[in-house]
Write an enzyme that holds these catalytic residues in place. Structure first.
Site, PDB file in Angstrom:
ATOM      1  N   TYR A 166       3.976 -18.251  -7.324  1.00 27.83           N
ATOM      2  CA  TYR A 166       5.267 -18.668  -7.874  1.00 27.83           C
ATOM      3  C   TYR A 166       5.485 -18.115  -9.289  1.00 27.83           C
ATOM      4  O   TYR A 166       6.254 -18.696 -10.072  1.00 27.83           O
ATOM      5  CB  TYR A 166       5.372 -20.186  -7.866  1.00 27.83           C
ATOM      6  CG  TYR A 166       5.802 -20.767  -6.519  1.00 27.83           C
ATOM      7  CD1 TYR A 166       6.993 -20.353  -5.900  1.00 27.83           C
ATOM      8  CD2 TYR A 166       5.061 -21.745  -5.877  1.00 27.83           C
ATOM      9  CE1 TYR A 166       7.402 -20.883  -4.686  1.00 27.83           C
ATOM     10  CE2 TYR A 166       5.469 -22.289  -4.655  1.00 27.83           C
ATOM     11  CZ  TYR A 166       6.643 -21.851  -4.064  1.00 27.83           C
ATOM     12  OH  TYR A 166       7.061 -22.381  -2.875  1.00 27.83           O
TER      13      TYR A 166
ATOM     14  N   PHE B 237      10.268 -26.731 -13.981  1.00 33.01           N
ATOM     15  CA  PHE B 237       9.538 -27.404 -12.903  1.00 33.01           C
ATOM     16  C   PHE B 237       8.255 -26.667 -12.501  1.00 33.01           C
ATOM     17  O   PHE B 237       7.580 -27.084 -11.561  1.00 33.01           O
ATOM     18  CB  PHE B 237      10.441 -27.593 -11.670  1.00 33.01           C
ATOM     19  CG  PHE B 237      11.033 -26.308 -11.117  1.00 33.01           C
ATOM     20  CD1 PHE B 237      10.281 -25.459 -10.308  1.00 33.01           C
ATOM     21  CD2 PHE B 237      12.336 -25.951 -11.410  1.00 33.01           C
ATOM     22  CE1 PHE B 237      10.822 -24.283  -9.800  1.00 33.01           C
ATOM     23  CE2 PHE B 237      12.891 -24.773 -10.905  1.00 33.01           C
ATOM     24  CZ  PHE B 237      12.124 -23.936 -10.101  1.00 33.01           C
TER      25      PHE B 237
ATOM     26  N   ARG C  12      14.872 -18.105   6.638  1.00 29.72           N
ATOM     27  CA  ARG C  12      15.559 -18.782   5.527  1.00 29.72           C
ATOM     28  C   ARG C  12      16.646 -19.716   6.081  1.00 29.72           C
ATOM     29  O   ARG C  12      16.854 -20.819   5.586  1.00 29.72           O
ATOM     30  CB  ARG C  12      16.192 -17.759   4.577  1.00 29.72           C
ATOM     31  CG  ARG C  12      15.203 -16.863   3.857  1.00 29.72           C
ATOM     32  CD  ARG C  12      14.450 -17.524   2.746  1.00 29.72           C
ATOM     33  NE  ARG C  12      15.278 -17.979   1.663  1.00 29.72           N
ATOM     34  CZ  ARG C  12      14.792 -18.514   0.534  1.00 29.72           C
ATOM     35  NH1 ARG C  12      13.475 -18.662   0.374  1.00 29.72           N
ATOM     36  NH2 ARG C  12      15.593 -18.916  -0.412  1.00 29.72           N
TER      37      ARG C  12
ATOM     38  N   THR D 115      17.316 -25.221  -0.383  1.00 26.31           N
ATOM     39  CA  THR D 115      16.166 -25.695  -1.179  1.00 26.31           C
ATOM     40  C   THR D 115      16.212 -27.210  -1.361  1.00 26.31           C
ATOM     41  O   THR D 115      15.196 -27.893  -1.236  1.00 26.31           O
ATOM     42  CB  THR D 115      16.175 -25.001  -2.557  1.00 26.31           C
ATOM     43  OG1 THR D 115      16.274 -23.588  -2.373  1.00 26.31           O
ATOM     44  CG2 THR D 115      14.924 -25.329  -3.354  1.00 26.31           C
TER      45      THR D 115
ATOM     46  N   ARG E 111      14.312 -28.347   6.628  1.00 20.95           N
ATOM     47  CA  ARG E 111      14.383 -29.203   5.438  1.00 20.95           C
ATOM     48  C   ARG E 111      15.281 -30.418   5.667  1.00 20.95           C
ATOM     49  O   ARG E 111      14.994 -31.504   5.162  1.00 20.95           O
ATOM     50  CB  ARG E 111      14.823 -28.366   4.232  1.00 20.95           C
ATOM     51  CG  ARG E 111      13.675 -27.491   3.694  1.00 20.95           C
ATOM     52  CD  ARG E 111      14.143 -26.472   2.708  1.00 20.95           C
ATOM     53  NE  ARG E 111      13.039 -25.799   1.994  1.00 20.95           N
ATOM     54  CZ  ARG E 111      13.190 -24.700   1.274  1.00 20.95           C
ATOM     55  NH1 ARG E 111      14.379 -24.122   1.169  1.00 20.95           N
ATOM     56  NH2 ARG E 111      12.152 -24.152   0.657  1.00 20.95           N
TER      57      ARG E 111
ATOM     58  N   GLU F 121       3.651 -11.295  -0.423  1.00 24.49           N
ATOM     59  CA  GLU F 121       3.158 -12.637  -0.119  1.00 24.49           C
ATOM     60  C   GLU F 121       2.177 -12.620   1.064  1.00 24.49           C
ATOM     61  O   GLU F 121       1.145 -13.297   1.033  1.00 24.49           O
ATOM     62  CB  GLU F 121       4.340 -13.565   0.165  1.00 24.49           C
ATOM     63  CG  GLU F 121       5.162 -13.839  -1.096  1.00 24.49           C
ATOM     64  CD  GLU F 121       6.464 -14.591  -0.836  1.00 24.49           C
ATOM     65  OE1 GLU F 121       7.206 -14.799  -1.798  1.00 24.49           O
ATOM     66  OE2 GLU F 121       6.732 -14.968   0.327  1.00 24.49           O
TER      67      GLU F 121
HETATM   68  P1  RTP Z   1      10.589 -21.341  -1.642  1.00 22.86           P
HETATM   69  O1  RTP Z   1      10.475 -20.229  -2.671  1.00 22.86           O
HETATM   70  O2  RTP Z   1       9.496 -22.367  -1.772  1.00 22.86           O
HETATM   71  O3  RTP Z   1      10.741 -20.794  -0.269  1.00 22.86           O
HETATM   72  O4  RTP Z   1      11.945 -22.156  -1.901  1.00 22.86           O
HETATM   73  P2  RTP Z   1      13.383 -21.590  -2.251  1.00 22.86           P
HETATM   74  O5  RTP Z   1      13.372 -20.093  -2.251  1.00 22.86           O
HETATM   75  O6  RTP Z   1      14.355 -22.297  -1.374  1.00 22.86           O
HETATM   76  O7  RTP Z   1      13.574 -22.131  -3.733  1.00 22.86           O
HETATM   77  P3  RTP Z   1      13.175 -21.468  -5.134  1.00 22.86           P
HETATM   78  O8  RTP Z   1      14.377 -21.480  -6.003  1.00 22.86           O
HETATM   79  O9  RTP Z   1      12.454 -20.166  -4.924  1.00 22.86           O
HETATM   80  O10 RTP Z   1      12.164 -22.548  -5.724  1.00 22.86           O
HETATM   81  C1  RTP Z   1      10.814 -22.537  -5.343  1.00 22.86           C
HETATM   82  C2  RTP Z   1      10.333 -23.935  -5.126  1.00 22.86           C
HETATM   83  O11 RTP Z   1      10.267 -24.619  -6.364  1.00 22.86           O
HETATM   84  C3  RTP Z   1      10.523 -25.988  -6.158  1.00 22.86           C
HETATM   85  N1  RTP Z   1      11.679 -26.393  -6.957  1.00 22.86           N
HETATM   86  N2  RTP Z   1      11.728 -27.514  -7.617  1.00 22.86           N
HETATM   87  N3  RTP Z   1      12.520 -29.657  -9.256  1.00 22.86           N
HETATM   88  C4  RTP Z   1      13.354 -28.653  -9.060  1.00 22.86           C
HETATM   89  O12 RTP Z   1      14.466 -28.609  -9.547  1.00 22.86           O
HETATM   90  C5  RTP Z   1      12.919 -27.550  -8.213  1.00 22.86           C
HETATM   91  N4  RTP Z   1      13.606 -26.458  -7.925  1.00 22.86           N
HETATM   92  C6  RTP Z   1      12.812 -25.717  -7.120  1.00 22.86           C
HETATM   93  C7  RTP Z   1      10.782 -26.198  -4.679  1.00 22.86           C
HETATM   94  O13 RTP Z   1       9.562 -26.545  -4.039  1.00 22.86           O
HETATM   95  C8  RTP Z   1      11.236 -24.816  -4.264  1.00 22.86           C
HETATM   96  O14 RTP Z   1      11.053 -24.637  -2.892  1.00 22.86           O
HETATM   97 MG    MG Z   2      11.970 -18.903  -3.304  1.00 26.77          MG
END
Ligand code: RTP
Ligand code: MG
Length: 140
Positions: free
Chosen positions: A51, A59, A87, A93, A104, A128
């Protein structure tokens, strides 16, 4: 359309609730094929590397701690247009904004503990997958 591979993680909130099989059923029902899979504990270093793009976000610390908080299932999914299809199957998210029928929407607890990860582009999918799998562990 191209056959692609994408990287998936079933996150600790989902393994804690014994949802690996339920999520895998949704993946397989969508037509994607699980071509590699293992249950592991992610180290702090692996989570930080994985990450790294979010390292300046508020966060980040919470996210790394969460990803280490229990077992995860890392997977490679294969199919036509697999990256975008997964996706879509994952949903937004924030689970409160995720569409009906998505993983989700069905299972995620919160924006932080949102049950699954999926790669967002061809380049990130390759990086990844290589972080967690050797080539001979993926059987298409
Ligand atoms: P991922 O990378 O896990 O597939 O999820 P995503 O693309 O939908 O979301 P992303 O913006 O890349 O964020 C990665 C992960 O960080 C956590 N998160 N927490 N507390 C918060 O506001 C927050 N925002 C994101 C989530 O676990 C998210 O999946
Ligand atoms: Mg992501």
């Amino acid at each position: 359309m191209a056959v692609e591979r994408t990287f998936s993680i079933i996150k600790p909130d989902a393994t804690a609730r014994n949802l690996t099989g339920a999520i895998n059923a949704m993946i397989e029902q969508s037509g994607l094929r699980i071509v590699a899979q293992k249950r592991i504990r992610i180290t702090r270093e692996q989570a930080q590397t994985f990450y790294a793009v979010h390292s300046q976000r508020p966060f980040f610390g919470e996210l790394v701690d969460f990803m280490m908080s229990g077992p995860v299932v890392v997977q490679v999914l294969e199919g036509e247009n697999a990256i975008a299809r997964y996706r879509e199957l994952m949903g937004a998210t924030d689970p409160s904004k995720a569409a009906e029928g998505t993983i989700r929407k069905a299972h995620a607890a919160s924006i932080g503990e949102n049950s699954v990860h999926g790669s967002d582009a061809v380049e990130t999918a390759a990086i990844e997958i290589a972080q967690f799998f050797a080539g001979n562990e993926i059987v298409g």
